[in-house]
Design an enzyme around this catalytic site. Structure first.
Site, mmCIF file in Angstrom:
data_model
loop_
_atom_site.group_PDB
_atom_site.id
_atom_site.type_symbol
_atom_site.label_atom_id
_atom_site.label_comp_id
_atom_site.label_asym_id
_atom_site.label_seq_id
_atom_site.Cartn_x
_atom_site.Cartn_y
_atom_site.Cartn_z
ATOM 1 N N ASP A 203 -11.449 29.704 -2.863
ATOM 2 C CA ASP A 203 -12.910 29.819 -2.932
ATOM 3 C C ASP A 203 -13.366 30.482 -4.236
ATOM 4 O O ASP A 203 -14.262 29.989 -4.921
ATOM 5 C CB ASP A 203 -13.447 30.620 -1.749
ATOM 6 C CG ASP A 203 -13.436 29.821 -0.454
ATOM 7 O OD1 ASP A 203 -13.428 28.580 -0.527
ATOM 8 O OD2 ASP A 203 -13.445 30.436 0.619
ATOM 9 N N LYS B 91 -10.215 30.733 9.202
ATOM 10 C CA LYS B 91 -9.713 31.188 7.904
ATOM 11 C C LYS B 91 -8.949 32.507 7.991
ATOM 12 O O LYS B 91 -8.066 32.767 7.159
ATOM 13 C CB LYS B 91 -10.873 31.319 6.909
ATOM 14 C CG LYS B 91 -11.425 29.984 6.427
ATOM 15 C CD LYS B 91 -12.456 30.215 5.327
ATOM 16 C CE LYS B 91 -12.932 28.905 4.730
ATOM 17 N NZ LYS B 91 -13.840 29.131 3.570
ATOM 18 N N THR C 56 -10.901 25.593 7.638
ATOM 19 C CA THR C 56 -12.313 25.957 7.581
ATOM 20 C C THR C 56 -12.681 26.762 8.827
ATOM 21 O O THR C 56 -11.806 27.110 9.631
ATOM 22 C CB THR C 56 -13.198 24.701 7.417
ATOM 23 O OG1 THR C 56 -14.540 25.097 7.157
ATOM 24 C CG2 THR C 56 -13.146 23.804 8.642
#
Length: 268
Positions: free
Chosen positions: A101, A65, A61
């Site tokens: 994501d 990233k 996180t």
């Protein structure tokens, strides 16, 4: 035993342990998920520790990233295109980077609206923000023939970079986005505007949104952002940030626990 974790700074408020421990229990898999607070100077050292300790994989996180990529051996396609990794699998001593994501977002969207991809060529989408989250979501949405996928951002230069890289349709200022909302079927806030402790902030006004539009916010703390409360008043469909958080975690869990996601896929 599956040893899993999260690298980032900060990580103390993450909901990932709760999600992954429930998934481990649901699939009757013995394992543990832990938080690994990491200072920037310790990133490489902590990644080597995870590998040496026999971890199956880990999430990444903010703010690592992009920086984590220099420590990896392989990237799957979406992570390569986005230049961003949120999931790493350790396989045969090799570190493989993924980005879940976009796929997590698409799954959350289809859970809310199972028929959204039907007649995609008639639908228009607006992304608010041009950061890493916008890039991941846009990359996945562009796999389908939507009428247009536009981006609005405070910095036009950053929006232009996203358009150049992925081929989005149009760039708008935030003021233009506010005025043009009625043409969109899906509006997605990919920024952190409205996140705790700034719950009263809203990236744009929804004065001109049409009823029935899906209004989505990737912020999950609070779950009811000002943006979504505004959308509810205007009879929109609501897609909450917790939904994307959950489904991107499910995709990461699948990568870690499914032997088909292995280093041999990426060789040659």
């Amino acid at each position: 035993m599956f040893r899993l974790g999260l690298i980032g700074n900060p990580v103390s408020q993450s909901k990932s342990p709760d999600i992954h421990h429930k998934l481990l229990q649901e699939y009757n898999i013995i394992g543990h998920y832990q938080l690994i607070h990491t200072e920037v100077e310790d990133l490489g050292k902590n990644i080597e520790w995870l590998k040496d300790e026999g971890f199956t994989g880990f999430n990444v996180t903010v703010p690592y990233k992009e920086k984590v990529i220099e420590h990896l051996h392989y990237l799957e396609d979406s992570a390569r295109v986005m230049g961003s990794v949120n999931t790493v699998k350790i396989d045969q001593g090799k570190l493989i980077g993924y980005n879940t994501d976009g796929k997590g977002y698409l799954k959350s969207l289809l859970t809310l609206s199972p028929n959204f991809l039907e007649n995609a060529e008639t639908k228009s989408i607006l992304l608010l923000g041009a950061g890493g989250a916008a890039k991941g979501i846009a990359h996945q949405l562009l796999q389908f023939p939507f009428k247009q996928v536009d981006v609005a951002n405070r910095s036009i230069e950053r929006a232009q970079s996203l358009v150049n890289q992925l081929g989005l349709s149009n760039i708008l200022t935030l003021n233009e986005a506010t005025e043009e909302l009625a043409q969109y079927d899906l509006v997605i806030n990919t920024t952190s505007v409205g996140m705790t402790p700034h719950e009263d902030e809203q990236v744009i006004s929804l004065n001109y949104v049409k009823p029935g539009t899906i209004v989505s916010d990737i912020v999950y703390k609070p779950n009811w952002t000002s943006f979504l409360m505004d959308a509810k008043k205007r009879n929109c469909q609501l897609l909450f940030g917790e939904s994307m958080l959950y489904y991107q975690a499910v995709k990461a869990f699948e990568i870690w626990t499914n032997p088909e996601y292995n280093v041999n896929q990426l060789r040659g």
